[in-house]
Design a protein around this motif. Structure first.
Motif, PDB file in Angstrom:
ATOM      1  N   MET A 131      -0.095  67.225  17.357  1.00  0.00           N
ATOM      2  CA  MET A 131       1.271  67.706  17.287  1.00  0.00           C
ATOM      3  C   MET A 131       1.309  69.215  17.066  1.00  0.00           C
ATOM      4  O   MET A 131       2.082  69.907  17.693  1.00  0.00           O
ATOM      5  CB  MET A 131       1.997  66.971  16.167  1.00  0.00           C
ATOM      6  CG  MET A 131       3.443  67.320  16.045  1.00  0.00           C
ATOM      7  SD  MET A 131       4.232  66.233  14.852  1.00  0.00           S
ATOM      8  CE  MET A 131       5.733  67.095  14.643  1.00  0.00           C
ATOM      9  N   PHE A 132       0.480  69.713  16.145  1.00  0.00           N
ATOM     10  CA  PHE A 132       0.411  71.144  15.889  1.00  0.00           C
ATOM     11  C   PHE A 132      -0.860  71.692  16.528  1.00  0.00           C
ATOM     12  O   PHE A 132      -1.949  71.179  16.294  1.00  0.00           O
ATOM     13  CB  PHE A 132       0.411  71.436  14.388  1.00  0.00           C
ATOM     14  CG  PHE A 132       1.664  70.952  13.703  1.00  0.00           C
ATOM     15  CD1 PHE A 132       2.864  71.612  13.883  1.00  0.00           C
ATOM     16  CD2 PHE A 132       1.640  69.841  12.889  1.00  0.00           C
ATOM     17  CE1 PHE A 132       4.013  71.176  13.260  1.00  0.00           C
ATOM     18  CE2 PHE A 132       2.783  69.399  12.260  1.00  0.00           C
ATOM     19  CZ  PHE A 132       3.980  70.065  12.447  1.00  0.00           C
ATOM     20  N   ALA A 133      -0.686  72.737  17.302  1.00  0.00           N
ATOM     21  CA  ALA A 133      -1.809  73.230  18.092  1.00  0.00           C
ATOM     22  C   ALA A 133      -2.704  74.187  17.311  1.00  0.00           C
ATOM     23  O   ALA A 133      -3.918  74.173  17.489  1.00  0.00           O
ATOM     24  CB  ALA A 133      -1.287  73.914  19.343  1.00  0.00           C
ATOM     25  N   ARG A 138       0.194  74.716  11.467  1.00  0.00           N
ATOM     26  CA  ARG A 138      -0.022  73.689  10.444  1.00  0.00           C
ATOM     27  C   ARG A 138       0.297  74.241   9.055  1.00  0.00           C
ATOM     28  O   ARG A 138       0.868  73.534   8.218  1.00  0.00           O
ATOM     29  CB  ARG A 138      -1.459  73.187  10.488  1.00  0.00           C
ATOM     30  CG  ARG A 138      -1.746  72.344  11.695  1.00  0.00           C
ATOM     31  CD  ARG A 138      -3.167  71.850  11.691  1.00  0.00           C
ATOM     32  NE  ARG A 138      -3.455  71.132  12.923  1.00  0.00           N
ATOM     33  CZ  ARG A 138      -4.656  70.768  13.297  1.00  0.00           C
ATOM     34  NH1 ARG A 138      -5.696  71.044  12.547  1.00  0.00           N
ATOM     35  NH2 ARG A 138      -4.819  70.112  14.425  1.00  0.00           N
ATOM     36  N   GLN A 139      -0.084  75.472   8.818  1.00  0.00           N
ATOM     37  CA  GLN A 139       0.201  76.084   7.519  1.00  0.00           C
ATOM     38  C   GLN A 139       1.700  76.265   7.323  1.00  0.00           C
ATOM     39  O   GLN A 139       2.223  76.012   6.231  1.00  0.00           O
ATOM     40  CB  GLN A 139      -0.516  77.431   7.390  1.00  0.00           C
ATOM     41  CG  GLN A 139      -2.015  77.279   7.244  1.00  0.00           C
ATOM     42  CD  GLN A 139      -2.725  78.620   7.242  1.00  0.00           C
ATOM     43  OE1 GLN A 139      -2.161  79.626   7.664  1.00  0.00           O
ATOM     44  NE2 GLN A 139      -3.969  78.630   6.792  1.00  0.00           N
ATOM     45  N   ILE A 140       2.395  76.682   8.359  1.00  0.00           N
ATOM     46  CA  ILE A 140       3.845  76.851   8.280  1.00  0.00           C
ATOM     47  C   ILE A 140       4.516  75.506   8.014  1.00  0.00           C
ATOM     48  O   ILE A 140       5.431  75.398   7.192  1.00  0.00           O
ATOM     49  CB  ILE A 140       4.395  77.501   9.568  1.00  0.00           C
ATOM     50  CG1 ILE A 140       3.861  78.934   9.716  1.00  0.00           C
ATOM     51  CG2 ILE A 140       5.904  77.502   9.583  1.00  0.00           C
ATOM     52  CD1 ILE A 140       4.267  79.870   8.595  1.00  0.00           C
ATOM     53  N   ALA A 141       4.071  74.466   8.687  1.00  0.00           N
ATOM     54  CA  ALA A 141       4.637  73.138   8.484  1.00  0.00           C
ATOM     55  C   ALA A 141       4.373  72.642   7.067  1.00  0.00           C
ATOM     56  O   ALA A 141       5.247  72.047   6.429  1.00  0.00           O
ATOM     57  CB  ALA A 141       4.063  72.159   9.499  1.00  0.00           C
ATOM     58  N   ALA A 142       3.192  72.897   6.538  1.00  0.00           N
ATOM     59  CA  ALA A 142       2.870  72.479   5.174  1.00  0.00           C
ATOM     60  C   ALA A 142       3.711  73.227   4.161  1.00  0.00           C
ATOM     61  O   ALA A 142       4.200  72.646   3.176  1.00  0.00           O
ATOM     62  CB  ALA A 142       1.383  72.704   4.902  1.00  0.00           C
ATOM     63  N   ILE A 143       3.920  74.510   4.372  1.00  0.00           N
ATOM     64  CA  ILE A 143       4.754  75.312   3.462  1.00  0.00           C
ATOM     65  C   ILE A 143       6.196  74.838   3.515  1.00  0.00           C
ATOM     66  O   ILE A 143       6.844  74.666   2.477  1.00  0.00           O
ATOM     67  CB  ILE A 143       4.645  76.814   3.806  1.00  0.00           C
ATOM     68  CG1 ILE A 143       3.240  77.317   3.467  1.00  0.00           C
ATOM     69  CG2 ILE A 143       5.708  77.615   3.071  1.00  0.00           C
ATOM     70  CD1 ILE A 143       2.938  78.699   3.989  1.00  0.00           C
ATOM     71  N   ALA A 144       6.706  74.594   4.708  1.00  0.00           N
ATOM     72  CA  ALA A 144       8.087  74.121   4.849  1.00  0.00           C
ATOM     73  C   ALA A 144       8.272  72.764   4.186  1.00  0.00           C
ATOM     74  O   ALA A 144       9.264  72.524   3.481  1.00  0.00           O
ATOM     75  CB  ALA A 144       8.456  74.049   6.326  1.00  0.00           C
TER      76      ALA A 144
END
Length: 48
Positions: free
Chosen positions: A1-3, A8-14
């Motif tokens: 899903m995340f390339a 991935r880091q942005i998604a984890a932070i969000a």
């Protein structure tokens, strides 16, 4: 899903921010609820 690792880091932070805010509001919101109407006294019916 995340390339990329960056996405991935942005998604984890969000996700962390959203979950933290949800937990914080869940813990604090019930303590700050204020009612503007006074409590209603019980109605006493005459006893026979």
């Amino acid at each position: 899903m995340f390339a990329t690792t960056f996405s991935r880091q942005i998604a984890a932070i969000a996700c962390t921010v959203v979950m933290s805010a949800t937990c914080l509001m869940g813990a604090l919101a019930p303590a700050h609820v204020a009612t503007s109407t006074p409590p209603v006294a019980a109605i006493e019916a005459p006893t026979a």
